[in-house]
Design an enzyme around this catalytic site. Structure first.
Site, PDB file in Angstrom:
ATOM      1  N   TRP A 316       0.907  -1.342  -0.064  1.00 32.98           N
ATOM      2  CA  TRP A 316       0.052   0.039  -0.023  1.00 32.98           C
ATOM      3  C   TRP A 316       0.699   1.137  -0.075  1.00 32.98           C
ATOM      4  CZ3 TRP A 316      -0.165   3.843   3.578  1.00 32.98           C
ATOM      5  CH2 TRP A 316      -1.330   4.873   3.352  1.00 32.98           C
ATOM      6  N   HIS A 317       2.004   1.225   0.602  1.00 36.84           N
ATOM      7  CA  HIS A 317       2.848   2.223   0.773  1.00 36.84           C
ATOM      8  C   HIS A 317       3.461   2.800  -0.618  1.00 36.84           C
ATOM      9  CE1 HIS A 317       2.484   1.860   5.291  1.00 36.84           C
ATOM     10  NE2 HIS A 317       2.911   3.324   5.440  1.00 36.84           N
ATOM     11  N   GLY A 318       3.884   1.623  -1.426  1.00 39.55           N
ATOM     12  CA  GLY A 318       4.556   1.914  -2.727  1.00 39.55           C
ATOM     13  C   GLY A 318       4.905   0.805  -3.399  1.00 39.55           C
ATOM     14  N   PHE A 458       2.422   9.035  -1.053  1.00 34.53           N
ATOM     15  CA  PHE A 458       1.593   7.615  -1.131  1.00 34.53           C
ATOM     16  C   PHE A 458       0.304   7.946  -1.492  1.00 34.53           C
ATOM     17  CE2 PHE A 458       4.967   6.729   1.876  1.00 34.53           C
ATOM     18  CZ  PHE A 458       5.836   5.985   1.312  1.00 34.53           C
TER      19      PHE A 458
END
Length: 458
Positions: A316-318, A458
């Site tokens: 989800w972060h990257g 993000f």
């Protein structure tokens, strides 16, 4: 429009003054308009895309949502996740396919693919809304204007905290008026956040970026200073953003939930995730870990669920292998901790300061992968921790005081501020927040040069 910029200072000052001069029934519409301007300042094209996604989500809620109808829920989840995939993960997907031998058309740089601002945050927020309605956890009938404000509310729009419907939508229609306690506390949060962001995070970011840009070329001392430095930077940068967001929201009469509670004083990894990015960790728990089965199916399955949850949390972060490794690292740590504490009782008798130091260092190892541009760079940085022959990093004067300031700020984090209630003239209720905000952002702009927040990517 960065929080630590002159543009935002002017924008929020006007919003604050106009907002409280309007009658209550007009304030919701004004905040929606202000939020549209806030997002549109970055990109009008992506503002149209953002509003379209919001409209489609509300249309589904209004026309098709039926409590307990799982088949209909799947369609709106697919829509939101497909939107996230196309803009955030499609280039990475092509890269993975190329790495495993399928396809050769890989984008050379990430700059060729523009990521819509806040897409990860607003996607999770809309998914939680749809799931809460589906489960019957939220039954309040939501108007389109209420839904717009819930998603677009500008203080938390860009980097959270991720709001829940029951915490925000039920408070929109509660009459609000200028409040001395809210104004004083809101100004405190603003200044507290600016101290973290401008006076700590931004001041140490320059030499941290220098070491990470050429990992392995500096000596061990430089790498260790950057090792500890980035742990401090990301905390002060992200929690500083949250403090400013909470302060702005409170000045407008809205309470946002805390997102950080002194995470580096945690005595366990489980406690760390109860204190770090709280809105995300609770989202992952409620909408991913528990649906996967949680801890209801034995130790092995529980650990698998933990690992998958953190792995997806990292993704989800990257869209990068480094974030996947970072998420997997925390999944492994949580699983090992659960296994060891369950089998060996003496772990529970370790002094808190010892366990907190242990947890902090293992968390900081994960930050290496979070910060590095590639897996190769991450391991290059790790090898640099033991490099005795590299170049020496010249730290600016006052670096030690910055570290000490971090410890003080971390210790004071989220201590309640309870000023005495005194009757003030109406003009002071307006003037104190505006003057404080003006001074704070003037200092921010002059000192930091308006450096962006890490979580904006993000």
């Amino acid at each position: 429009m960065l929080f630590n910029s002159l543009v935002f200072l002017i924008f929020f000052s006007f919003v604050y003054l106009i907002y409280w001069s309007l009658d209550h029934k007009w304030r919701r519409g004004f905040l929606i308009l202000a939020s549209i301007v806030f997002y549109g300042y970055w990109s009008v094209v992506f503002l149209a895309h953002f509003v379209l996604v919001v409209v489609l989500n509300y249309a589904y809620y209004y026309f098709f949502e039926r409590r307990g109808d799982r088949k209909r829920l799947v369609w709106i989840l697919i829509l939101n996740l497909a939107n996230l995939f196309v803009f955030k993960y499609y280039p990475f997907f092509k890269r993975v396919m190329s790495d495993i031998g399928f396809g050769t058309d890989v984008m050379s740089t990430s700059a060729e693919w523009i990521l819509p601002l806040a897409i990860s945050f607003y996607t999770f927020q809309m998914i939680s809304f749809q799931v809460d309605v589906h489960r019957g956890d939220f039954e309040y009938k939501v108007s389109f204007s209420d839904f717009l404000l819930f998603i677009l509310f500008f203080p938390q729009l860009i980097a959270g905290p991720i709001l829940r419907a029951k915490d925000f939508l039920t408070r929109i229609h509660v009459p609000k008026r200028p409040n001395l306690l809210f104004s004083t506390t809101g100004c405190w949060w603003l200044l507290f956040g600016l101290i973290k962001k401008v006076l700590i995070a931004d001041q140490i970011s320059v030499w941290i970026d220098t070491v990470y840009s050429t990992p392995g070329t500096y000596n061990a001392e430089a790498h260790w200073v950057s090792f500890y430095g980035f742990a401090i930077q990301i905390y002060c940068d992200f929690s500083g953003y949250t403090d400013i967001a909470r302060g702005c929201a409170l000045l407008l009469g809205y309470k946002l939930p805390p997102n950080f509670l002194a995470p580096y004083f945690s005595g366990s990894f489980r406690e760390f995730w109860r204190r770090w990015h709280i809105s995300l960790s609770t989202w992952l728990r409620d909408y991913l870990y528990i649906p996967l089965g949680g801890n209801r199916s034995g130790n092995l399955r529980t650990n698998i669920n933990l690992f998958l949850t953190m792995l997806l949390g990292g993704l989800w972060h990257g869209a990068n292998y480094t974030f996947i490794i970072w998420g997997a690292w925390h999944g492994i740590l949580l699983g090992l901790e659960r296994l060891l504490i369950g089998r060996f009782s003496f772990f529970n008798r370790i002094p808190k300061f010892v366990s907190a130091l242990f947890v902090f260092h293992l968390v900081s190892i994960g930050w290496i992968f979070f910060r590095a541009d590639s897996v190769v760079d991450a391991f290059g940085f790790i090898s640099g921790l033991f490099n005795i022959s590299g170049a020496k990093l010249r730290l600016p004067w006052g670096t030690n005081w910055i570290f000490i300031s971090f410890l003080i700020v971390h210790w004071l984090e989220y201590r309640s501020v309870k000023p005495k209630r005194e009757s003030l003239k109406r003009v002071l209720r307006y003037a104190i927040p505006v003057v404080t905000i003006f001074v704070g952002f003037w200092i921010a702009g002059s000192v930091s040069g308006e450096r962006s927040f890490i979580y904006f990517q993000f």
